[in-house]
Motif scaffolding. Structure first.
Motif, short mmCIF file in Angstrom:
data_model
loop_
_atom_site.label_atom_id
_atom_site.label_comp_id
_atom_site.label_asym_id
_atom_site.label_seq_id
_atom_site.Cartn_x
_atom_site.Cartn_y
_atom_site.Cartn_z
N VAL A 17 4.14 7.83 -11.45
CA VAL A 17 4.35 7.32 -12.81
C VAL A 17 5.47 6.29 -12.81
O VAL A 17 5.37 5.24 -13.47
CB VAL A 17 4.63 8.49 -13.78
N LEU A 18 6.53 6.56 -12.06
CA LEU A 18 7.63 5.59 -11.97
C LEU A 18 7.20 4.32 -11.24
O LEU A 18 7.67 3.23 -11.57
CB LEU A 18 8.83 6.22 -11.27
N ALA A 19 6.32 4.46 -10.27
CA ALA A 19 5.86 3.30 -9.50
C ALA A 19 4.89 2.42 -10.28
O ALA A 19 4.57 1.32 -9.85
CB ALA A 19 5.22 3.75 -8.19
N LEU A 23 7.46 -4.35 -10.98
CA LEU A 23 8.51 -4.63 -10.00
C LEU A 23 9.01 -3.38 -9.27
O LEU A 23 9.91 -3.46 -8.45
CB LEU A 23 9.70 -5.36 -10.63
N VAL A 24 8.46 -2.23 -9.54
CA VAL A 24 8.78 -1.02 -8.80
C VAL A 24 7.56 -0.58 -7.99
O VAL A 24 7.61 0.38 -7.25
CB VAL A 24 9.25 0.10 -9.76
N GLY A 25 6.47 -1.31 -8.13
CA GLY A 25 5.21 -0.95 -7.48
C GLY A 25 5.26 -1.01 -5.97
O GLY A 25 4.42 -0.42 -5.29
N ILE A 26 6.25 -1.69 -5.41
CA ILE A 26 6.35 -1.76 -3.96
C ILE A 26 6.65 -0.38 -3.36
O ILE A 26 6.38 -0.13 -2.19
CB ILE A 26 7.41 -2.80 -3.54
N THR A 27 7.16 0.53 -4.17
CA THR A 27 7.43 1.88 -3.67
C THR A 27 6.14 2.65 -3.38
O THR A 27 6.19 3.72 -2.78
CB THR A 27 8.29 2.69 -4.66
N GLY A 76 -3.47 -2.74 -4.93
CA GLY A 76 -4.50 -3.76 -5.00
C GLY A 76 -4.32 -4.69 -6.18
O GLY A 76 -4.54 -5.90 -6.09
N LEU A 77 -3.91 -4.14 -7.31
CA LEU A 77 -3.66 -4.97 -8.48
C LEU A 77 -2.48 -5.90 -8.31
O LEU A 77 -2.50 -7.05 -8.74
CB LEU A 77 -3.42 -4.09 -9.71
N GLY A 78 -1.44 -5.39 -7.67
CA GLY A 78 -0.22 -6.19 -7.51
C GLY A 78 -0.19 -7.01 -6.24
O GLY A 78 0.82 -7.64 -5.95
N GLY A 79 -1.23 -7.03 -5.49
CA GLY A 79 -1.25 -7.80 -4.25
C GLY A 79 -0.41 -7.18 -3.16
O GLY A 79 -0.02 -7.86 -2.21
N GLY A 80 -0.05 -5.92 -3.29
CA GLY A 80 0.72 -5.23 -2.28
C GLY A 80 2.22 -5.39 -2.42
O GLY A 80 2.97 -4.84 -1.66
N LEU A 81 2.66 -6.15 -3.41
CA LEU A 81 4.09 -6.40 -3.54
C LEU A 81 4.68 -5.93 -4.86
O LEU A 81 5.79 -5.42 -4.91
CB LEU A 81 4.39 -7.89 -3.39
N ILE A 82 3.98 -6.15 -5.93
CA ILE A 82 4.59 -5.91 -7.25
C ILE A 82 4.11 -4.61 -7.82
O ILE A 82 3.03 -4.23 -7.82
CB ILE A 82 4.28 -7.08 -8.20
#
Length: 82
Positions: A17-19, A23-27, A76-82
């Motif tokens: 949920v936090l990820a 900008l925290v999706g990289i976790t 997949g949505l964030g391109g692996g970074l975001i």
């Protein structure tokens, strides 16, 4: 083993949920192996417990599987970074 995987899955669910925050999706790169360990623990719990006592292990396996699926989808949505 079932209780361990269930608690592990709840921690992974909170982390997921936090990820989901931008900008925290990289976790999610760390979350996927964390949830995979929980799923493996649940699978071991399913193999080595009696027939009537598998509920917690099944719940842990389902929760960890959902977390892995959502984390991969989010990457997949964030391109692996975001």
């Amino acid at each position: 083993m079932g209780m361990i995987s269930l608690v592990w899955g709840i921690v992974a669910l909170i982390w997921m949920v936090l990820a989901l925050i931008p900008l925290v999706g990289i976790t999610n790169w760390l979350l996927i192996p964390f949830a995979a360990v929980g799923a493996i623990t649940a699978a071991i719990g399913l193999l080595f417990t009696r027939t009537g006592r598998r509920g917690r292990a099944k719940a842990g396996l389902v929760i960890n599987g959902i977390v892995i699926f959502v984390a991969i989808w989010r990457l997949g949505l964030g391109g692996g970074l975001i």
